[in-house]
Design an enzyme around this catalytic site. Structure first.
Site, PDB file in Angstrom:
ATOM      1  CG  HIS A 181      -1.721   1.225   1.416  1.00  0.00           C
ATOM      2  ND1 HIS A 181      -3.052   1.307   1.081  1.00  0.00           N
ATOM      3  CD2 HIS A 181      -1.382   2.439   1.933  1.00  0.00           C
ATOM      4  CE1 HIS A 181      -3.495   2.529   1.364  1.00  0.00           C
ATOM      5  NE2 HIS A 181      -2.498   3.225   1.888  1.00  0.00           N
ATOM      6  CD  GLU A 182       1.826   3.605   3.694  1.00  0.00           C
ATOM      7  OE1 GLU A 182       2.095   4.692   3.141  1.00  0.00           O
ATOM      8  OE2 GLU A 182       0.781   3.432   4.340  1.00  0.00           O
ATOM      9  CG  HIS A 185       0.061   5.994  -1.038  1.00  0.00           C
ATOM     10  ND1 HIS A 185      -1.093   6.536  -1.563  1.00  0.00           N
ATOM     11  CD2 HIS A 185      -0.294   5.426   0.152  1.00  0.00           C
ATOM     12  CE1 HIS A 185      -2.106   6.322  -0.736  1.00  0.00           C
ATOM     13  NE2 HIS A 185      -1.646   5.645   0.304  1.00  0.00           N
ATOM     14  CE1 TYR A 196      -4.286  10.136   0.238  1.00  0.00           C
ATOM     15  CE2 TYR A 196      -4.394  11.648   2.095  1.00  0.00           C
ATOM     16  CZ  TYR A 196      -4.361  10.366   1.600  1.00  0.00           C
ATOM     17  OH  TYR A 196      -4.387   9.304   2.474  1.00  0.00           O
ATOM     18  CD  GLU A 205      -5.168   6.201   1.524  1.00  0.00           C
ATOM     19  OE1 GLU A 205      -5.141   5.029   1.925  1.00  0.00           O
ATOM     20  OE2 GLU A 205      -4.203   6.980   1.644  1.00  0.00           O
ATOM     21  CG  ASP A 278      -9.242  10.662   6.097  1.00  0.00           C
ATOM     22  OD1 ASP A 278      -8.036  10.932   5.905  1.00  0.00           O
ATOM     23  OD2 ASP A 278      -9.750   9.558   5.809  1.00  0.00           O
ATOM     24  CG  HIS A 283      -7.650   6.857   5.073  1.00  0.00           C
ATOM     25  ND1 HIS A 283      -7.168   8.130   5.205  1.00  0.00           N
ATOM     26  CD2 HIS A 283      -6.573   6.063   4.857  1.00  0.00           C
ATOM     27  CE1 HIS A 283      -5.849   8.119   5.077  1.00  0.00           C
ATOM     28  NE2 HIS A 283      -5.457   6.883   4.871  1.00  0.00           N
TER      29      HIS A 283
END
Length: 362
Positions: A181-182, A185, A196, A205, A278, A283
């Site tokens: 996931h990271e 990005h 974002y 996301e 957020d 998310h």
């Protein structure tokens, strides 16, 4: 928040979870959550300041396309992993303890980060022809032991950083779907980025969740029906009532805990959450496109990282719309599916059905 949507720090633990902990937790837990929220904003502000000063950590438009992924000889390139020990301090990247080709260093977290980065690099290189996150062989820099008892992991625009967790709420962040996931990005960033906030941020996301899940499934050799479709399985603490951070199969069911609350993710546009928190619910609402991808994969069967992953990757490379809505992304995936399988193919019919079932039409 003073940072722009172009300069987020992409953390795996969503702000809404920390906000619940700040409200419901005991004194120590609430202090931890408030501190983590503040730290996240500070890092975001630092990144935004670098961008305003003309020294962004990366060139967002560099290396977007697969043509950069092969060496001149046509051979797939190798990763350049550089794993650091942060010494439980805030400074990045820390002390280099394992470089590409080194034997295991004996620091379990560092070796997990090294192996995980290799799995993710392999997914993008061997399946989609991409040479690292930027498409041009970028070193894969990561820091383990970031801060003490740090309950998060993030991509900051230039590298990954992983906390160890506090052992109670979170026990580790070095799980492959989280690592994937990271790192994804980073791929999104170098493919032109998705602002974002709001739906484009939720797509950011979601796409990261998709490739994190694909990296895990590919490493395990799983067929679609064998996968659990969880993001962050095993990272929740032993006393938490939950299995993961998110579920692509059943958004809203990953956890239901007295302290953490109920997983708030919707699976259908009828339940889309409109909020200013957020970055506009990035998310939370990511559960909707996540579920569409899950449905499409299960209609097709087989291996999710093959045709479905290629469609998502191709769509990302040709999107060229940093403010894309869910409907824009659905159109883009349909175009990619048509390019790969032909107009009117069964694959395009099933993809259209998957988007329709989460409330996104064409």
């Amino acid at each position: 928040m003073s940072c722009s949507g172009h300069n987020p720090v992409n953390c795996i633990i969503p702000p809404y979870m920390l906000q619940v902990l700040a409200l419901r937790g005991d004194e120590d837990t609430a202090r931890m959550a408030r501190s983590l929220l503040k730290q996240n904003e500070q890092v975001r502000d630092e990144r935004a300041e670098h961008a305003r000063a003309g020294v962004p950590p990366t060139d967002l438009l560099s290396g977007a396309f697969a043509s950069h992924a092969l060496s001149p000889s046509g051979q797939l390139c190798c990763p350049d992993r550089r794993i650091h020990d942060g010494g439980f301090k805030a400074a990045l990247p820390g002390t280099l303890i394992r470089s590409e080709g080194d034997d295991p260093c004996g620091v379990d977290d560092a070796d997990l980060a090294y192996d995980g980065a290799g799995h993710v690099f392999s997914l993008f290189a061997e399946e989609y022809g991409r040479n690292s996150l930027d498409g041009e062989g970028m070193p894969l820099v990561a820091t383990v032991h970031h801060r003490r008892a740090y309950n998060n992991a993030f991509w900051n625009g230039a590298q990954m950083a992983y906390g160890t967790g506090d052992g109670e709420l979170f026990r580790t962040f070095l799980e492959l779907s989280v690592i994937g996931h990271e790192m994804a990005h980073g791929v999104i960033q170098f493919a032109g980025g998705l602002i974002y906030e709001n739906q484009s941020g939720a797509l950011n996301e979601s796409i990261a969740d998709v490739f994190g899940s694909l990296a895990l499934q590919r490493s395990l050799g799983q067929q679609v029906h064998e996968a659990d479709w969880l993001v962050g399985r095993g990272i929740l603490g032993p006393g938490v009532n939950g299995v993961a951070l998110r579920s692509m199969k059943a958004p809203g069911t990953a956890y239901a805990d007295d302290l953490l609350g109920q997983d708030p993710q919707p699976w259908h546009m009828d339940h889309f959450v409109t909020t200013t928190d957020d970055h506009g619910g990035v998310h939370i609402n990511s559960g909707i496109p996540n579920h569409a991808f899950y449905l499409f994969c299960n209609y097709l069967g087989g291996r999710s990282w093959e045709l479905p992953g290629r469609i998502w990757y191709r769509a990302l490379q040709s999107l060229n719309n940093p403010m894309a809505s869910f409907a824009d992304w659905a159109d883009q995936t349909m175009d990619a599916a048509t390019d790969l399988t032909g107009r009117g193919s069964i694959e395009t019919v099933l993809l259209r059905r998957a988007w329709k079932l989460v409330g996104i039409g064409f």
